[in-house]
Scaffold this active site. Structure first.
Site, mmCIF file in Angstrom:
data_model
loop_
_atom_site.group_PDB
_atom_site.id
_atom_site.type_symbol
_atom_site.label_atom_id
_atom_site.label_comp_id
_atom_site.label_asym_id
_atom_site.label_seq_id
_atom_site.Cartn_x
_atom_site.Cartn_y
_atom_site.Cartn_z
ATOM 1 N N THR A 1 53.231 60.616 75.608
ATOM 2 C CA THR A 1 54.657 60.574 75.353
ATOM 3 C C THR A 1 54.856 61.401 74.107
ATOM 4 O OG1 THR A 1 54.806 58.364 76.295
ATOM 5 C CG2 THR A 1 56.505 58.921 74.720
ATOM 6 N N ASN B 1 54.999 59.415 80.964
ATOM 7 C CA ASN B 1 54.125 58.245 80.905
ATOM 8 C C ASN B 1 52.689 58.697 80.634
ATOM 9 O OD1 ASN B 1 53.403 55.596 80.803
ATOM 10 N ND2 ASN B 1 52.988 55.442 82.981
ATOM 11 N N ASP C 1 54.828 51.689 84.748
ATOM 12 C CA ASP C 1 55.345 50.795 83.698
ATOM 13 C C ASP C 1 55.954 49.522 84.280
ATOM 14 O OD1 ASP C 1 54.510 52.215 81.515
ATOM 15 O OD2 ASP C 1 56.470 53.028 80.990
#
Ligand code: DON
Length: 587
Positions: A389, A409, A431
């Protein structure tokens, strides 16, 4: 152009999960760098070309939002591990009048997504299905987010803001050794369109070579001409066709229905500073506020210096408690009622504080939430978070400030490049919670509030944060790092406010992290030995290497920070020197 020669930085350098790593040894000695100073404006990012792109836009008369748009698109070109068009993120703007705007451009689950889509016929999690390949992607939000920001809050045109990125893609940029090595990621080798672009079909790029991305340049030109092309035009159909051919779920209809959400930021206060930070679907802001509320009852500076065992113990116990709540309660606010007010209640923090033993850790298994504050949590599930990220911080000459964290991600996301358009897709679906009750490699707990549902945004830890004091801008902060994001932002705040470190020292301070489960204290490799030994003697299980990344060579995060000198108004940039190719650019 580099701010510092990279030889100065032959030291800790973390690159992320699923990403090829540069295994440079971490040395105990940190270069003692000074903050970068500027009197008008400052842009701090992980890539010198992106920082300079933002600076150029500011000098052309753009504001902090224009610069953020320029940086966001530029990072999609020069930092493909995390900069992106095919991902999503958050952008926090505090304008010079003090008004805050929080843009949520997080990915959404496609309409065809289902709660059990990553389970096999026996109900077991299929390894990597939510991480690698077409099915791992959520509907991307970055292009919507950046173009929305430009349209609503920028001063220049979209074409002006995107010009630096288009230039970097079409004319190329020079790769450093670290960047060339990054591009060797196995994640990219799996997919022919990615191998072709990023790995020259196996003839890997080398340090000093110029990396050009003509397909991406054309995609950027098309977006600059018509931002709707990506979501509602021919480009949306191109994306949907590639997704369909690869077995992905994202359709043209999903793209057409993507929307940026303006959300009320989470607010808090700490020792006379006011915090503006990320609301759900990020867990970051509320957990950060809870941590700081617990710590506000301790005089940390009196306990010892920055990273002393006595301080680290108390801070870790606050992390442990707040992360328990994070795991039990949080998910997308649009799909759940979340007890945010209760979590931010100072009386609740005081009750948690009273449970901290000043001499030793509370085992996570023995931790009992203070009664009478929060409702019973939804069913608990276990998932992991992966790592790649990027964060950037910007302040312009008027005093507008932008703090933005965005992501694919994992490093290079799902590994899938949209053929013909030259950009990578995210693996943000990972996630979400894949299955109730199954512990994964990293054992991070989240609740069924974060189960997969069509149109839902997965829970994030990204925590772009702005602090003010007496109504004046004081700090712009943020970092990547998966589940470590919140503790890194908290530690940066504590190092600055409680311990008086300058903003460069803050960015470079050795990191520590605790997330309730697994019950261990993660320390960066460079964390000093004496306090680590003291913490071990107190009863902590110390883990020097692990974070949510099995290949991590001993560091994590990438704080890209700005402080404003309260006396002179001077801007002070702190670029995380764990990454050799970043920069604080100011004027
Ligand atoms: O949204 C999140 O919290 C994660 N997808 C962020 C992943 C991350 O920060 C990886 N960074 N190194």
């Amino acid at each position: 152009m580099r701010l510092f020669p990279s030889s100065v930085f032959q030291k800790a350098f973390a690159l992320a999960a699923a990403t090829a790593l540069l295994a440079t040894a971490a040395t105990a000695q940190q270069p003692n760098l000074a903050p970068t100073r500027a009197s008008h404006a400052m842009v701090v990012t992980i890539h010198h070309d992106a920082s300079d792109a933002g600076l150029a836009i500011l000098k052309q008369g753009g504001n902090a939002v224009d610069a953020a748009v320029a940086v966001g698109f530029a990072l999609a070109v020069v930092y493909p591990a995390a900069g992106n068009l095919g991902g999503g993120g958050f952008l926090l703007l505090r304008d010079h009048n003090g008004k805050a705007h929080f843009l949520d451009y997080r990915e959404k689950a496609p309409a065809a997504a289902t709660r059990d889509m990553y389970l096999d016929e026996h109900g077991n999690v299929v390894p990597n299905l939510s991480l690698v390949g077409y099915k791992a992607s959520g509907v991307p939000g970055t292009v919507a987010g950046l173009t929305y920001a430009q349209k609503h809050y920028g001063k220049l045109t979209l074409a002006q803001d995107m010009a630096p990125a288009i230039h970097l893609a079409s004319e190329g940029y020079v790769l450093s050794a670290e960047e060339a090595h990054l591009l060797e990621s196995k994640n990219l080798t799996r997919f022919p369109a990615s191998t072709k672009i990023f790995q020259r079909n196996g003839n890997f790029y080398k340090a000093g070579e110029t990396f050009k991305q003509p397909e991406l340049a054309e995609t950027l030109r098309r977006i600059a001409r018509d931002p709707d092309d990506f979501y509602k035009g021919a480009m949306a159909h191109q994306i949907a066709d590639v997704e369909k051919a690869g077995g992905g779920l994202i359709t043209a209809d999903d793209l057409a229905h993507y929307e940026v959400k303006e959300r009320e930021p989470i607010r808090g206060s700490y020792r006379g500073y006011d915090l503006i930070t990320a609301p759900p679907p990020s867990s970051g802001g509320i957990v950060l506020v809870e941590i700081l509320n617990i710590l506000s009852g301790f005089d940390l500076a009196k306990l010892g210096p920055d990273r002393s065992a006595a301080q680290v113990h108390i801070i870790t116990e606050a992390f442990r408690r707040a992360y328990k709540d994070r795991g039990d309660y949080l998910g997308d606010l649009d799909f759940n009622t979340l007890p945010l007010k209760q979590m931010a209640n100072p009386k609740y923090a005081a009750a948690w504080r009273a449970s901290i033993d000043p001499a030793k850790p509370t085992p996570s298994a023995a931790l009992v939430r203070p009664a009478g504050f929060l409702p019973p949590p939804p069913a608990a599930t276990l998932v992991h978070e992966s790592t790649q990220t990027t964060h950037f911080s910007i302040v312009d000459a008027e005093g507008n400030a932008v703090s933005s964290t965005y992501t694919l991600n994992g490093g290079f996301g799902s590994g899938v490049t949209i053929e013909g358009l030259g950009f990578l897709m995210n693996n943000e679906m990972d996630d979400f919670t894949s299955k109730v009750g199954v512990p994964n490699t990293y054992g991070l707990i989240q609740s069924s509030a974060n189960a997969i549902e069509p149109g839902k945004r997965p829970l994030s830890a990204m925590t772009p944060t702005i602090l003010t004091r007496n109504g004046k801008l004081a700090y712009v902060m943020g970092t990547p790092g998966g589940s470590t994001i919140i503790t890194t932002v908290a530690n940066d705040i504590l190092s600055a406010i409680d311990n008086g470190l300058d903003i460069q020292q803050v960015a470079d301070a050795p990191r520590f992290h605790h997330q309730y489960l697994p019950d261990r204290l993660d320390l960066e490799k460079k964390f000093p030995v004496p306090p680590a030994e003291e913490l071990k003697a107190m009863g902590y299980t110390i883990n020097r290497l692990a974070v949510a990344d099995e290949k991590n060579p001993g560091v994590w995060g990438d704080s890209e920070l700005i402080a404003i000198d309260p006396k002179t108004g001077e801007l002070l940039g702190g670029h995380d020197s764990r990454r050799a190719f970043g920069k604080a650019s100011g004027y």
